[in-house]
Design a protein around this motif. Structure first.
Motif, mmCIF file in Angstrom:
data_model
loop_
_atom_site.group_PDB
_atom_site.id
_atom_site.type_symbol
_atom_site.label_atom_id
_atom_site.label_comp_id
_atom_site.label_asym_id
_atom_site.label_seq_id
_atom_site.Cartn_x
_atom_site.Cartn_y
_atom_site.Cartn_z
ATOM 1 N N GLU A 2 0.837 -1.199 0.000
ATOM 2 C CA GLU A 2 0.000 0.000 0.000
ATOM 3 C C GLU A 2 0.876 1.256 0.000
ATOM 4 O OE1 GLU A 2 -3.982 1.704 0.120
ATOM 5 O OE2 GLU A 2 -3.203 -0.251 -0.422
ATOM 6 N N GLN A 3 2.000 1.206 0.734
ATOM 7 C CA GLN A 3 2.919 2.345 0.797
ATOM 8 C C GLN A 3 3.547 2.609 -0.571
ATOM 9 O OE1 GLN A 3 3.423 4.544 3.184
ATOM 10 N NE2 GLN A 3 5.022 5.626 2.094
ATOM 11 N N LEU A 4 3.811 1.568 -1.341
ATOM 12 C CA LEU A 4 4.354 1.755 -2.682
ATOM 13 C C LEU A 4 3.302 2.314 -3.632
ATOM 14 C CD1 LEU A 4 6.468 -1.504 -3.109
ATOM 15 C CD2 LEU A 4 7.304 0.812 -2.632
ATOM 16 N N LYS A 5 2.057 1.863 -3.472
ATOM 17 C CA LYS A 5 0.981 2.317 -4.344
ATOM 18 C C LYS A 5 0.558 3.747 -4.008
ATOM 19 C CE LYS A 5 -3.401 0.797 -6.304
ATOM 20 N NZ LYS A 5 -4.424 -0.257 -6.323
ATOM 21 N N TYR A 6 0.475 4.053 -2.725
ATOM 22 C CA TYR A 6 0.053 5.388 -2.261
ATOM 23 C C TYR A 6 1.098 5.959 -1.307
ATOM 24 C CZ TYR A 6 -4.473 4.116 -4.196
ATOM 25 O OH TYR A 6 -5.481 3.730 -5.039
ATOM 26 N N PRO A 7 2.244 6.386 -1.844
ATOM 27 C CA PRO A 7 3.345 6.806 -0.978
ATOM 28 C C PRO A 7 3.044 8.025 -0.110
ATOM 29 C CG PRO A 7 3.826 7.319 -3.269
ATOM 30 C CD PRO A 7 2.591 6.470 -3.255
ATOM 31 N N GLY A 153 -8.634 19.609 -5.124
ATOM 32 C CA GLY A 153 -7.783 18.917 -4.161
ATOM 33 C C GLY A 153 -7.241 17.607 -4.689
ATOM 34 N N MET A 154 -8.101 16.868 -5.377
ATOM 35 C CA MET A 154 -7.700 15.570 -5.925
ATOM 36 C C MET A 154 -6.535 15.723 -6.917
ATOM 37 S SD MET A 154 -8.155 12.274 -6.194
ATOM 38 C CE MET A 154 -9.779 11.828 -5.666
ATOM 39 N N TYR A 155 -6.599 16.738 -7.774
ATOM 40 C CA TYR A 155 -5.534 16.874 -8.763
ATOM 41 C C TYR A 155 -4.274 17.510 -8.206
ATOM 42 C CZ TYR A 155 -8.109 14.497 -12.234
ATOM 43 O OH TYR A 155 -8.745 13.484 -12.914
ATOM 44 N N ALA A 156 -4.385 18.330 -7.170
ATOM 45 C CA ALA A 156 -3.182 18.792 -6.477
ATOM 46 C C ALA A 156 -2.496 17.579 -5.834
ATOM 47 C CB ALA A 156 -3.547 19.841 -5.429
ATOM 48 N N TRP A 157 -3.308 16.718 -5.198
ATOM 49 C CA TRP A 157 -2.785 15.485 -4.603
ATOM 50 C C TRP A 157 -2.184 14.580 -5.685
ATOM 51 C CZ3 TRP A 157 -4.375 10.568 -5.900
ATOM 52 C CH2 TRP A 157 -3.861 9.531 -5.124
ATOM 53 N N HIS A 158 -2.865 14.440 -6.815
ATOM 54 C CA HIS A 158 -2.451 13.530 -7.880
ATOM 55 C C HIS A 158 -1.021 13.826 -8.347
ATOM 56 C CE1 HIS A 158 -2.516 11.976 -12.119
ATOM 57 N NE2 HIS A 158 -3.027 10.938 -11.484
ATOM 58 N N GLY A 159 -0.698 15.089 -8.527
ATOM 59 C CA GLY A 159 0.649 15.445 -8.944
ATOM 60 C C GLY A 159 1.688 15.040 -7.907
ATOM 61 N N LYS A 160 1.419 15.342 -6.644
ATOM 62 C CA LYS A 160 2.355 14.988 -5.565
ATOM 63 C C LYS A 160 2.479 13.472 -5.415
ATOM 64 C CE LYS A 160 0.215 17.477 -2.523
ATOM 65 N NZ LYS A 160 -0.189 18.164 -1.281
ATOM 66 N N HIS A 161 1.368 12.781 -5.603
ATOM 67 C CA HIS A 161 1.323 11.314 -5.541
ATOM 68 C C HIS A 161 2.303 10.703 -6.552
ATOM 69 C CE1 HIS A 161 -0.619 7.315 -5.804
ATOM 70 N NE2 HIS A 161 -0.887 7.550 -7.072
ATOM 71 N N HIS A 162 2.236 11.176 -7.784
ATOM 72 C CA HIS A 162 3.125 10.607 -8.806
ATOM 73 C C HIS A 162 4.557 11.121 -8.693
ATOM 74 C CE1 HIS A 162 0.265 8.005 -10.606
ATOM 75 N NE2 HIS A 162 -0.564 8.983 -10.931
ATOM 76 N N LEU A 163 4.749 12.327 -8.206
ATOM 77 C CA LEU A 163 6.118 12.787 -7.934
ATOM 78 C C LEU A 163 6.764 11.887 -6.893
ATOM 79 C CD1 LEU A 163 5.921 16.691 -7.827
ATOM 80 C CD2 LEU A 163 7.276 15.297 -9.403
ATOM 81 N N ALA A 164 5.999 11.469 -5.908
ATOM 82 C CA ALA A 164 6.524 10.557 -4.888
ATOM 83 C C ALA A 164 6.880 9.200 -5.496
ATOM 84 C CB ALA A 164 5.518 10.389 -3.749
ATOM 85 N N HIS A 165 6.057 8.716 -6.433
ATOM 86 C CA HIS A 165 6.423 7.462 -7.110
ATOM 87 C C HIS A 165 7.780 7.603 -7.776
ATOM 88 C CE1 HIS A 165 1.933 6.228 -7.595
ATOM 89 N NE2 HIS A 165 2.465 5.616 -6.553
ATOM 90 N N ILE A 166 7.977 8.711 -8.466
ATOM 91 C CA ILE A 166 9.228 8.933 -9.204
ATOM 92 C C ILE A 166 10.398 9.058 -8.245
ATOM 93 C CG2 ILE A 166 10.443 10.560 -10.721
ATOM 94 C CD1 ILE A 166 7.533 11.156 -11.916
ATOM 95 N N SER A 167 10.281 9.948 -7.260
ATOM 96 C CA SER A 167 11.420 10.176 -6.354
ATOM 97 C C SER A 167 11.734 8.936 -5.510
ATOM 98 C CB SER A 167 11.194 11.406 -5.481
ATOM 99 O OG SER A 167 10.078 11.224 -4.652
ATOM 100 N N ASN A 168 10.708 8.222 -5.058
ATOM 101 C CA ASN A 168 10.968 7.012 -4.266
ATOM 102 C C ASN A 168 11.678 5.948 -5.092
ATOM 103 O OD1 ASN A 168 9.668 8.258 -2.152
ATOM 104 N ND2 ASN A 168 7.835 6.969 -2.231
ATOM 105 N N THR A 169 11.307 5.817 -6.361
ATOM 106 C CA THR A 169 11.939 4.835 -7.228
ATOM 107 C C THR A 169 13.399 5.197 -7.496
ATOM 108 O OG1 THR A 169 9.811 4.364 -8.240
ATOM 109 C CG2 THR A 169 11.773 3.632 -9.459
ATOM 110 N N ILE A 170 13.642 6.469 -7.759
ATOM 111 C CA ILE A 170 15.006 6.935 -8.030
ATOM 112 C C ILE A 170 15.880 6.787 -6.789
ATOM 113 C CG2 ILE A 170 16.412 8.951 -8.617
ATOM 114 C CD1 ILE A 170 13.904 9.921 -10.224
#
Length: 173
Positions: A2-7, A153-170
């Motif tokens: 869940e942490q990987l899916k929703y960081p 709110g959902m789309y402000a969250w959406h951007g941060k959500h995917h930025l976290a996917h990118i930064s966590n992977t890197i």
């Protein structure tokens, strides 16, 4: 998993929505293209082809997904302002992510698209009054009416959500 899916956790609409909250979310939407550019400008193809979680999209697909999703959001906002509770047209994001441009396309195109889109979207958002955020549209796939306040709110969250996917992977590489 869940942490990987929703960081950053799942989006939760705050009980109070006011101009201050709207301004915060608009600023986050405005900042996203530069944040995405900074997070991705030094990535090489090997990194872009990593998945952010087992069974998840590659970073390249995530990067292309963001403007795909946000262009749909922009259109939905415009429809909700110009029509009386429109029924929006859903799209199959998982299928869009499997198209060849999403799987192998140059990410700079999507960063440029997101930059232009967000410039236009932010100009539009800054014209809205608080009562405009109570306007709704119907999302047939979700079977419910959604307010523009919720969607902001959902789309402000959406951007941060995917930025976290990118930064966590890197950062774990």
């Amino acid at each position: 998993m869940e942490q990987l899916k929703y960081p950053i956790g799942q989006f939760v609409m705050p009980e109070i929505f006011n101009q201050h909250q709207a301004d915060i979310w608009i600023a986050e939407i405005e900042a996203l293209p530069n944040q995405l550019k900074s997070a991705t400008e030094s990535l090489v193809s090997e990194e872009l082809n990593q998945t952010y979680r087992p069974g998840g999209w590659t970073l390249r697909q995530v990067i292309h997904h963001i403007p795909d999703s946000h262009v749909n959001a922009y259109i939905r906002f415009k429809q909700a302002i110009t029509e009386d509770i429109p029924v929006i047209r859903p799209y199959h994001e998982e299928l869009w992510a499997e198209t060849e441009d999403a799987k192998s396309g140059d990410i700079e195109m999507s960063v440029a698209l997101l930059t232009a889109l967000h410039q236009r979207w932010v100009i539009f958002l800054k014209t809205l009054k608080m009562e405009d955020y109570q306007r709704k549209y119907i999302h047939p796939a979700q079977g419910k009416e959604l307010t523009l306040a919720n969607m902001l709110g959902m789309y402000a969250w959406h951007g941060k959500h995917h930025l976290a996917h990118i930064s966590n992977t890197i950062n774990k590489a």
